[in-house]
Motif scaffolding. Structure first.
Motif, PDB file in Angstrom:
ATOM      1  N   TYR A  63     -24.287   9.474   9.713  1.00  9.46           N
ATOM      2  CA  TYR A  63     -23.364   9.244   8.601  1.00  9.46           C
ATOM      3  C   TYR A  63     -23.686  10.198   7.449  1.00  9.46           C
ATOM      4  N   GLY A  64     -22.642  10.645   6.753  1.00  3.68           N
ATOM      5  CA  GLY A  64     -22.816  11.529   5.613  1.00  3.68           C
ATOM      6  C   GLY A  64     -22.484  10.811   4.308  1.00  3.68           C
ATOM      7  N   LEU A  65     -23.041  11.351   3.213  1.00  4.18           N
ATOM      8  CA  LEU A  65     -22.727  10.830   1.873  1.00  4.18           C
ATOM      9  C   LEU A  65     -21.851  11.896   1.228  1.00  4.18           C
ATOM     10  N   ASN A 122     -31.571  10.576  -4.710  1.00  5.51           N
ATOM     11  CA  ASN A 122     -32.815  11.022  -5.327  1.00  5.51           C
ATOM     12  C   ASN A 122     -33.271  12.327  -4.664  1.00  5.51           C
ATOM     13  N   ARG A 123     -32.301  13.217  -4.499  1.00  3.17           N
ATOM     14  CA  ARG A 123     -32.537  14.468  -3.771  1.00  3.17           C
ATOM     15  C   ARG A 123     -32.819  15.582  -4.760  1.00  3.17           C
ATOM     16  N   PRO A 124     -33.859  16.396  -4.510  1.00  2.61           N
ATOM     17  CA  PRO A 124     -34.136  17.497  -5.435  1.00  2.61           C
ATOM     18  C   PRO A 124     -33.000  18.529  -5.444  1.00  2.61           C
ATOM     19  N   ASN A 170     -32.401  21.436  -2.886  1.00  5.09           N
ATOM     20  CA  ASN A 170     -32.065  21.180  -1.479  1.00  5.09           C
ATOM     21  C   ASN A 170     -30.543  21.129  -1.310  1.00  5.09           C
ATOM     22  N   PRO A 171     -29.937  22.227  -0.798  1.00  7.74           N
ATOM     23  CA  PRO A 171     -28.471  22.347  -0.778  1.00  7.74           C
ATOM     24  C   PRO A 171     -27.801  21.438   0.250  1.00  7.74           C
ATOM     25  N   LEU A 172     -26.468  21.363   0.167  1.00  8.60           N
ATOM     26  CA  LEU A 172     -25.675  20.424   0.980  1.00  8.60           C
ATOM     27  C   LEU A 172     -24.794  21.161   1.985  1.00  8.60           C
ATOM     28  N   ILE A 173     -24.517  20.489   3.090  1.00 14.26           N
ATOM     29  CA  ILE A 173     -23.588  21.032   4.083  1.00 14.26           C
ATOM     30  C   ILE A 173     -22.153  20.745   3.629  1.00 14.26           C
ATOM     31  N   CYS A 174     -21.307  21.750   3.785  1.00 10.89           N
ATOM     32  CA  CYS A 174     -19.902  21.645   3.434  1.00 10.89           C
ATOM     33  C   CYS A 174     -19.116  21.394   4.732  1.00 10.89           C
ATOM     34  N   GLU A 181     -26.731  32.493  -1.953  1.00 15.07           N
ATOM     35  CA  GLU A 181     -25.550  33.249  -1.523  1.00 15.07           C
ATOM     36  C   GLU A 181     -25.034  32.726  -0.172  1.00 15.07           C
ATOM     37  N   TYR A 182     -25.824  31.849   0.477  1.00 15.21           N
ATOM     38  CA  TYR A 182     -25.403  31.233   1.738  1.00 15.21           C
ATOM     39  C   TYR A 182     -24.912  29.809   1.485  1.00 15.21           C
ATOM     40  N   CYS A 183     -23.895  29.426   2.263  1.00 18.00           N
ATOM     41  CA  CYS A 183     -23.463  28.024   2.259  1.00 18.00           C
ATOM     42  C   CYS A 183     -23.528  27.526   3.703  1.00 18.00           C
ATOM     43  N   ALA A 184     -23.899  26.277   3.879  1.00 21.13           N
ATOM     44  CA  ALA A 184     -23.919  25.655   5.209  1.00 21.13           C
ATOM     45  C   ALA A 184     -22.543  25.042   5.474  1.00 21.13           C
ATOM     46  N   LEU A 238     -28.535  12.332  16.070  1.00 22.77           N
ATOM     47  CA  LEU A 238     -29.463  13.249  15.398  1.00 22.77           C
ATOM     48  C   LEU A 238     -28.645  14.245  14.600  1.00 22.77           C
ATOM     49  N   GLU A 239     -29.206  14.771  13.511  1.00 23.27           N
ATOM     50  CA  GLU A 239     -28.473  15.715  12.671  1.00 23.27           C
ATOM     51  C   GLU A 239     -28.170  17.005  13.439  1.00 23.27           C
ATOM     52  N   SER A 240     -27.161  17.715  12.927  1.00 27.45           N
ATOM     53  CA  SER A 240     -26.678  18.922  13.596  1.00 27.45           C
ATOM     54  C   SER A 240     -27.739  20.019  13.720  1.00 27.45           C
ATOM     55  N   THR A 241     -27.543  20.872  14.711  1.00 34.66           N
ATOM     56  CA  THR A 241     -28.321  22.105  14.850  1.00 34.66           C
ATOM     57  C   THR A 241     -27.921  23.036  13.705  1.00 34.66           C
ATOM     58  N   ALA A 271     -36.370  35.618   6.675  1.00 35.63           N
ATOM     59  CA  ALA A 271     -35.054  34.967   6.651  1.00 35.63           C
ATOM     60  C   ALA A 271     -35.110  33.679   5.847  1.00 35.63           C
ATOM     61  N   ILE A 272     -33.983  33.304   5.292  1.00 36.76           N
ATOM     62  CA  ILE A 272     -33.959  32.084   4.498  1.00 36.76           C
ATOM     63  C   ILE A 272     -34.254  30.869   5.383  1.00 36.76           C
ATOM     64  N   VAL A 273     -34.772  29.849   4.758  1.00 31.69           N
ATOM     65  CA  VAL A 273     -35.072  28.622   5.484  1.00 31.69           C
ATOM     66  C   VAL A 273     -34.140  27.525   4.987  1.00 31.69           C
ATOM     67  N   ALA A 274     -34.070  26.443   5.740  1.00 32.59           N
ATOM     68  CA  ALA A 274     -33.357  25.259   5.266  1.00 32.59           C
ATOM     69  C   ALA A 274     -34.363  24.447   4.448  1.00 32.59           C
ATOM     70  N   PRO A 275     -34.216  24.420   3.123  1.00 26.59           N
ATOM     71  CA  PRO A 275     -35.256  23.829   2.284  1.00 26.59           C
ATOM     72  C   PRO A 275     -35.606  22.392   2.676  1.00 26.59           C
ATOM     73  N   GLY A 276     -34.610  21.620   3.118  1.00 27.82           N
ATOM     74  CA  GLY A 276     -34.864  20.228   3.483  1.00 27.82           C
ATOM     75  C   GLY A 276     -35.844  20.101   4.631  1.00 27.82           C
ATOM     76  N   GLN A 277     -35.979  21.151   5.428  1.00 26.91           N
ATOM     77  CA  GLN A 277     -36.836  21.084   6.607  1.00 26.91           C
ATOM     78  C   GLN A 277     -38.308  21.191   6.262  1.00 26.91           C
ATOM     79  N   SER A 278     -38.609  21.637   5.045  1.00 29.05           N
ATOM     80  CA  SER A 278     -40.012  21.816   4.698  1.00 29.05           C
ATOM     81  C   SER A 278     -40.613  20.534   4.125  1.00 29.05           C
TER      82      SER A 278
HETATM   83  O1  TXA Z   1     -25.472  16.434  11.172  1.00 28.87           O
HETATM   84  C1  TXA Z   1     -25.648  16.808  10.017  1.00 28.87           C
HETATM   85  O2  TXA Z   1     -25.947  17.971   9.740  1.00 28.87           O
HETATM   86  C2  TXA Z   1     -25.467  15.750   8.896  1.00 28.87           C
HETATM   87  C3  TXA Z   1     -24.002  15.323   8.892  1.00 28.87           C
HETATM   88  C4  TXA Z   1     -23.681  14.380   7.755  1.00 28.87           C
HETATM   89  O3  TXA Z   1     -23.194  16.462   8.869  1.00 28.87           O
HETATM   90  N1  TXA Z   1     -25.854  16.300   7.645  1.00 28.87           N
HETATM   91  C5  TXA Z   1     -27.140  16.535   7.322  1.00 28.87           C
HETATM   92  O4  TXA Z   1     -27.311  16.996   6.018  1.00 28.87           O
HETATM   93  O5  TXA Z   1     -28.081  16.362   8.091  1.00 28.87           O
HETATM   94  P1  TXA Z   1     -28.743  17.037   5.306  1.00 28.87           P
HETATM   95  O6  TXA Z   1     -28.456  17.404   3.911  1.00 28.87           O
HETATM   96  O7  TXA Z   1     -29.442  15.765   5.541  1.00 28.87           O
HETATM   97  O8  TXA Z   1     -29.469  18.215   6.003  1.00 28.87           O
HETATM   98  C6  TXA Z   1     -28.957  19.528   5.790  1.00 28.87           C
HETATM   99  C7  TXA Z   1     -30.020  20.551   5.895  1.00 28.87           C
HETATM  100  C8  TXA Z   1     -31.086  20.443   4.827  1.00 28.87           C
HETATM  101  O9  TXA Z   1     -32.352  20.699   5.442  1.00 28.87           O
HETATM  102  C9  TXA Z   1     -30.723  21.564   3.859  1.00 28.87           C
HETATM  103  O10 TXA Z   1     -31.855  22.105   3.209  1.00 28.87           O
HETATM  104  C10 TXA Z   1     -30.063  22.576   4.774  1.00 28.87           C
HETATM  105  O11 TXA Z   1     -29.375  21.814   5.729  1.00 28.87           O
HETATM  106  N2  TXA Z   1     -29.084  23.425   4.054  1.00 28.87           N
HETATM  107  C11 TXA Z   1     -27.911  23.038   3.513  1.00 28.87           C
HETATM  108  N3  TXA Z   1     -27.308  24.065   2.874  1.00 28.87           N
HETATM  109  C12 TXA Z   1     -28.127  25.126   3.004  1.00 28.87           C
HETATM  110  C13 TXA Z   1     -28.085  26.470   2.530  1.00 28.87           C
HETATM  111  N4  TXA Z   1     -27.076  26.940   1.794  1.00 28.87           N
HETATM  112  N5  TXA Z   1     -29.129  27.292   2.840  1.00 28.87           N
HETATM  113  C14 TXA Z   1     -30.166  26.818   3.578  1.00 28.87           C
HETATM  114  N6  TXA Z   1     -30.267  25.557   4.043  1.00 28.87           N
HETATM  115  C15 TXA Z   1     -29.270  24.724   3.758  1.00 28.87           C
END
Ligand code: TXA
Ligand code: MG
Length: 331
Positions: A26-28, A46-48, A51-55, A103-106, A164-167, A204-211
């Protein structure tokens, strides 16, 4: 509070946040083009802010109107709608609060009929997983309500079929870096003819949430390799007695007494295991369970993503004892 698609659409248009279903978790969600709405996601979770968001969008055509394409991105987009997120350079229409100024968006096109119907009416929705930061991602509407309260609006789409969350992929001219494992597996990406590059190979850039420490189950989790545990048969998880212990098995790998015995998949089906993982992470807290002992699963296909989440959950403990337990100190 459960809402229907039209109420969810109205709430989002008015700048509110809403829990929405996808096939992964589920997404917020908030209107991605409305910074005043997006900021509410960070506050609720309470997210820093770093840590960017998926669009989320309704189609790949809609994605490539906002994000810059390349041939490997085009190939990967064949997995859409589906459990895959692409990091693309964006054209500047996405507010910086969504990308944390990158400069990147997910981007992702989810494979869930209710999510797609909503997205076709709303436009881009920024949505992280609908849990408080650091907690387990919700795979049912009631898990979202448990995190944010019964009055929080949730569009119920039933249990998530993937779980599980997306690849997360970063495609460029040379190939693709996989920044988070998920249901779209490395095997499938290679089979699609896309070169996979080791993310450690460059700056290469990392997904900040993964750290961050992630996926904390309600009780501490000890992760074992059932094969080597059986080989030596002398491990004792942290001296916690069987009556305070739960096991999380896959097939019939774990031979350990426990008060609560959970099985991700009695028939050893990795997809079923992925679907059950986060739901089971949430269960043991309900009783007098003080330790959850889980076994790693085969490191193939979606099994890699399951093991990734298990390792992150176990990070809350952590050192190797007797060559068997992967128990980590809390950092
Ligand atoms: O399956 C999913 O991906 C779910 C559903 C709701 O779509 N979403 C999800 O979002 O897992 P979140 O925010 O829990 O995890 C997204 C990850 C985080 O580790 C975040 O740092 C990374 O994606 N991310 C998002 N935008 C990014 C960007 N512009 N550059 C690098 N990493 C990014
Ligand atoms: Mg998350």
């Amino acid at each position: 509070m459960r809402v229907d698609i039209s109420s969810a659409q109205r709430l989002l248009e008015e700048g509110h946040i809403v829990g929405i279903p996808t096939e992964t978790v589920y997404g917020l969600a908030a209107d991605a083009l409305n910074p005043d709405a997006v900021v509410k996601i960070f506050a609720a979770k309470n997210r820093p802010a770093f840590n960017p968001l998926i669009c989320h969008l309704a189609s790949k055509e809609a994605v490539f109107r906002l994000g810059k394409s390349n041939p490997n991105a085009e190939r990967l987009a064949e997995f859409w709608p589906g459990p895959l997120t692409l990091l693309l350079k964006h054209e500047g229409r996405i507010p910086s609060i969504v990308t944390s100024g990158s400069e990147y968006c997910a981007f992702r096109v989810p494979a869930h009929s209710i999510a797609l119907e909503l997205l076709s009416q709303t436009g881009p929705l920024a949505a992280p997983s609908a849990n408080k930061s650091g907690q387990v991602s919700p795979v049912r509407a009631e898990m979202v309500e448990r995190a944010f309260g019964m009055d929080f609006p949730v569009l119920d789409g039933g249990p998530c079929v993937i779980g599980l969350e997306s690849t997360i992929c970063l495609p460029d001219e040379n190939g693709v870096r996989i920044l988070r494992s998920g249901a779209v597996s490395i095997e499938e990406i290679v089979a699609a003819g896309i070169p996979v590059i080791d993310p450690a190979d460059s700056q290469a850039i990392v997904a900040p949430g993964q750290s961050l420490s992630h996926y904390a189950p309600t009780v501490p989790l000890v992760l074992i390799d059932p094969i080597s545990a059986h080989a030596t048969d002398n491990w004792k998880p942290s001296g916690i007695s069987a009556s305070n212990r739960a096991t999380l098995d896959f097939g019939k790998a774990l031979d350990l007494e426990a008060n609560l015995r959970l099985n991700l998949s009695p028939t050893a089906d990795l997809h079923e295991a992925a679907r059950n993982l986060f739901f089971y992470f949430d269960l043991p807290g309900a009783s007098n369970i003080r330790l959850l002992v889980a076994g790693i699963v085969p490191e193939q296909g979606i099994g890699r993503a399951i093991n990734d989440r298990l390792r992150r959950a176990a990070n809350f403990l952590g050192k190797i004892e007797n060559g068997i337990l992967l128990v980590r100190e809390r950092s």
